[in-house]
Write a protein that holds these residues in place. Structure first.
Motif, PDB file in Angstrom:
ATOM      1  N   SER A  29      -0.153 -86.929 -64.640  1.00  0.00           N
ATOM      2  CA  SER A  29      -0.221 -88.309 -63.937  1.00  0.00           C
ATOM      3  C   SER A  29      -0.386 -89.400 -64.939  1.00  0.00           C
ATOM      4  O   SER A  29      -1.241 -89.163 -65.867  1.00  0.00           O
ATOM      5  CB  SER A  29      -1.458 -88.145 -63.231  1.00  0.00           C
ATOM      6  OG  SER A  29      -1.479 -87.119 -62.091  1.00  0.00           O
ATOM      7  N   SER A  33      -3.043 -94.105 -63.271  1.00  0.00           N
ATOM      8  CA  SER A  33      -2.525 -94.042 -61.831  1.00  0.00           C
ATOM      9  C   SER A  33      -3.814 -93.239 -61.095  1.00  0.00           C
ATOM     10  O   SER A  33      -3.604 -92.992 -59.761  1.00  0.00           O
ATOM     11  CB  SER A  33      -1.378 -93.055 -61.900  1.00  0.00           C
ATOM     12  OG  SER A  33      -1.407 -91.704 -62.382  1.00  0.00           O
ATOM     13  N   ILE A  34      -4.725 -92.665 -61.772  1.00  0.00           N
ATOM     14  CA  ILE A  34      -5.659 -91.959 -61.080  1.00  0.00           C
ATOM     15  C   ILE A  34      -7.111 -93.005 -60.859  1.00  0.00           C
ATOM     16  O   ILE A  34      -7.529 -93.246 -62.045  1.00  0.00           O
ATOM     17  CB  ILE A  34      -6.122 -90.930 -61.985  1.00  0.00           C
ATOM     18  CG1 ILE A  34      -5.234 -89.776 -61.904  1.00  0.00           C
ATOM     19  CG2 ILE A  34      -7.330 -90.179 -61.129  1.00  0.00           C
ATOM     20  CD1 ILE A  34      -5.395 -88.498 -62.682  1.00  0.00           C
ATOM     21  N   ASP A  40      -6.296 -89.714 -56.245  1.00  0.00           N
ATOM     22  CA  ASP A  40      -4.999 -89.998 -56.321  1.00  0.00           C
ATOM     23  C   ASP A  40      -4.344 -89.854 -54.957  1.00  0.00           C
ATOM     24  O   ASP A  40      -5.141 -89.761 -54.023  1.00  0.00           O
ATOM     25  CB  ASP A  40      -4.241 -89.177 -57.475  1.00  0.00           C
ATOM     26  CG  ASP A  40      -4.285 -87.553 -57.180  1.00  0.00           C
ATOM     27  OD1 ASP A  40      -4.743 -87.152 -55.982  1.00  0.00           O
ATOM     28  OD2 ASP A  40      -3.817 -87.124 -58.119  1.00  0.00           O
ATOM     29  N   HIS A  41      -2.874 -89.869 -54.821  1.00  0.00           N
ATOM     30  CA  HIS A  41      -2.216 -89.679 -53.630  1.00  0.00           C
ATOM     31  C   HIS A  41      -2.675 -88.368 -52.933  1.00  0.00           C
ATOM     32  O   HIS A  41      -2.371 -88.237 -51.898  1.00  0.00           O
ATOM     33  CB  HIS A  41      -0.867 -89.879 -53.938  1.00  0.00           C
ATOM     34  CG  HIS A  41      -0.209 -88.561 -54.612  1.00  0.00           C
ATOM     35  ND1 HIS A  41      -0.311 -88.418 -56.005  1.00  0.00           N
ATOM     36  CD2 HIS A  41       0.400 -87.256 -54.318  1.00  0.00           C
ATOM     37  CE1 HIS A  41      -0.006 -87.340 -56.466  1.00  0.00           C
ATOM     38  NE2 HIS A  41       0.687 -86.669 -55.256  1.00  0.00           N
ATOM     39  N   TYR A  44      -9.019 -86.648 -53.713  1.00  0.00           N
ATOM     40  CA  TYR A  44     -10.037 -87.524 -53.707  1.00  0.00           C
ATOM     41  C   TYR A  44     -11.561 -86.863 -53.860  1.00  0.00           C
ATOM     42  O   TYR A  44     -11.573 -85.853 -52.980  1.00  0.00           O
ATOM     43  CB  TYR A  44     -10.106 -88.726 -52.851  1.00  0.00           C
ATOM     44  CG  TYR A  44     -10.620 -88.270 -51.510  1.00  0.00           C
ATOM     45  CD1 TYR A  44     -12.147 -88.271 -50.944  1.00  0.00           C
ATOM     46  CD2 TYR A  44      -9.885 -87.779 -50.437  1.00  0.00           C
ATOM     47  CE1 TYR A  44     -12.456 -87.859 -49.682  1.00  0.00           C
ATOM     48  CE2 TYR A  44     -10.076 -87.377 -49.100  1.00  0.00           C
ATOM     49  CZ  TYR A  44     -11.350 -87.554 -48.900  1.00  0.00           C
ATOM     50  OH  TYR A  44     -11.773 -86.884 -47.451  1.00  0.00           O
ATOM     51  N   ARG A 100      -6.094 -80.360 -60.271  1.00  0.00           N
ATOM     52  CA  ARG A 100      -4.760 -81.242 -60.841  1.00  0.00           C
ATOM     53  C   ARG A 100      -4.131 -80.280 -61.762  1.00  0.00           C
ATOM     54  O   ARG A 100      -2.967 -80.336 -61.783  1.00  0.00           O
ATOM     55  CB  ARG A 100      -5.172 -82.781 -61.118  1.00  0.00           C
ATOM     56  CG  ARG A 100      -4.022 -83.364 -61.740  1.00  0.00           C
ATOM     57  CD  ARG A 100      -2.965 -83.486 -60.850  1.00  0.00           C
ATOM     58  NE  ARG A 100      -3.079 -84.029 -59.438  1.00  0.00           N
ATOM     59  CZ  ARG A 100      -2.451 -83.948 -58.332  1.00  0.00           C
ATOM     60  NH1 ARG A 100      -1.458 -83.102 -58.267  1.00  0.00           N
ATOM     61  NH2 ARG A 100      -2.888 -84.366 -57.003  1.00  0.00           N
TER      62      ARG A 100
END
Length: 466
Positions: A29, A33-34, A40-41, A44, A100
């Motif tokens: 990532s 972006s985090i 993130d997308h 969480y 992740r």
């Protein structure tokens, strides 16, 4: 695997119980972006201030509605490797980063992004680092970790145990890739398959830490059957772990365990055995294959002499040979440590790709260990490991798992030296066929309730000698 650059940094403990310092890893990532949490997308963190009970779907589940601790915040460059180790924010970042990191590894093995099986209802998975509960679990839209408590009163948050988080992530990956059978098709083999493959997801993921490969070689001097931080899955101390990949369990030893219609387990021995015990032969056979590839590659690379070729050896013969040649291997390790680590990495990736092939080519209905083994061997053949097929097949047969009815190639006995376990074979190859398993989330809610992984204190831990 090709390393990625330009991502977001986290500090992760690959083996907290080994007193190893955290590794700084970079997930793909892009930095920045985090967001806070981390989040993130797809994930969480909801860092609950005082969650005293685990989720119990469908009656109790995410989102968490209680009070939260302050979130972990990225630094100005967007990284999370600056957080002090003794803070709740580090614990949150460690749980997020571990999941992740595991997802990234397995997206590469699978060849595509992983989408949650229940994404319509739960587009993001909620992570809760601390629950006042001696276990860990994943389920519809969540992954939560409790606290391991040792007999001496010591305590360890499961949020710092990479294996446990990777195992729970494995369940989510399997739901997404394999799907879930309808309620009337949920079987003991399906549940045991989930536990075995979740353990193997964790095992292959932890082997991506360079420090783990270094410690692995230090502990084993080259013999991967020696108890070590890799085959001791979810290690909680220097002498305890939840399960062993290097086990000797056969299907005959677990044949009397049954799944009752209400989802409980029937164990006539009174030892409360369940799907984790049924999973052991499959996990052990695949670990044996990993070691088989490793030993064969050592010889092919010239790192050990040809007269030490361990293809087809039993566990006892391997241990005896490595003891007798300890000085030779110690010298070789000193001179070729990086080469040994590269061979382990090659075996790891071969197994990872074969596990991914299984996920993409089986369906949850009527799942059997025999079909799983056949699809696993099918991938090994496609990867070019045909010469090792006799030994690989023998490892499954020794466990009582016969993939022959599902194989797309036919084992043929060969004259000459017999295999020490189950006969020597060659293979005749015919075209393979596959297909992606559809995801059927309708029954996944019920299955996820049944697949709560027992990391609980004392449940699946066994003592081992130091």
């Amino acid at each position: 695997m090709i390393p990625r650059v330009g991502g977001t940094r986290f500090r992760l403990f690959p083996a907290f119980a080994e007193d190893m310092p955290p590794d700084t890893v970079e997930i793909p990532s892009p930095a920045g972006s985090i967001g806070p949490g981390p989040s993130d997308h797809a994930l969480y963190v909801a860092d609950a201030a005082a969650k005293s009970e685990p989720y119990e779907p469908p009656d109790y589940g995410p989102p968490y509605r209680g009070s939260l601790l302050l979130p972990a915040l990225p630094d100005q460059a967007g990284h999370f490797d600056h957080l002090p180790l003794d803070t709740p924010q580090f614990l949150a970042a460690h749980q997020f980063g571990s999941m992740r990191y595991t997802l990234d590894i397995w997206e590469r093995y699978l060849g595509h992004p992983i989408e949650w099986w229940d994404r319509d209802e739960h587009p993001r998975t909620e992570l809760i680092p601390v629950v006042d509960w001696p276990n860990a679990q994943s389920g519809p839209g969540f992954l939560e970790t409790g606290i391991w408590k040792g007999p001496d009163g010591s305590m360890q948050p499961y949020a710092l145990n990479f294996d446990v988080i990777a195992h729970e992530t494995g369940h989510q990956i399997l739901f997404s890739q394999v799907g879930v059978p309808s309620m009337d098709k949920i079987s003991a083999p399906f549940l045991a398959f989930h536990e075995s493959f979740s353990d193997l997801v964790a095992l292959t993921a932890v082997m991506h830490f360079p420090s783990v490969l270094t410690r692995l070689l230090e502990q084993t001097r080259g013999n991967l059957y020696v108890l070590n931080l890799v085959n001791r899955i979810a290690e909680t101390s220097a002498h305890t772990q939840i399960r062993l990949a290097a086990n000797t369990t056969t299907m005959a030893e677990v044949a009397d365990i049954e799944l009752a219609p209400d989802g409980s387990w029937i164990d006539p021995t009174g030892e409360n055995r369940n799907q984790h015990w049924i999973a052991a032969p499959l996990t052990g056979a695949i670990f044996d294959v990993l070691v088989e590839i490793y030993q064969d590659r050592l010889v092919a690379s010239g790192l050990i002499p040809h007269d030490a070729n361990a293809q087809g050896w039993t566990r006892e013969e391997v241990e005896d040979a490595f003891t007798d040649l300890n000085q030779v291997f110690s010298s070789a390790l000193t001179r070729f440590n990086e080469e040994f680590a590269a061979v382990i990495g090659s075996a790891r990736d071969a197994v990872g790709l074969a596990l991914a092939h299984v996920m993409l080519s089986i369906r949850p209905e009527e799942l059997s260990f025999e079909e799983v083994a056949a699809r696993f061997l099918e991938s090994m053949l496609e990867q070019g490991y045909g010469p090792l097929m006799p030994a690989m097949l023998a490892h499954f047969l020794w466990r009582g798992i016969d993939p022959s009815p599902f194989l797309q190639f036919r084992p043929v006995p060969l004259p000459g030296r017999s295999m020490r376990r189950a006969g020597r074979f060659s293979v005749q190859i015919s075209p393979c066929h596959g297909g992606c398993a559809g995801c059927s989330p309708g029954g996944a809610l019920h299955a996820s309730q049944m697949i709560r992984a027992a990391h609980a204190n004392g449940v699946h831990r066994r003592k081992v000698s130091g």
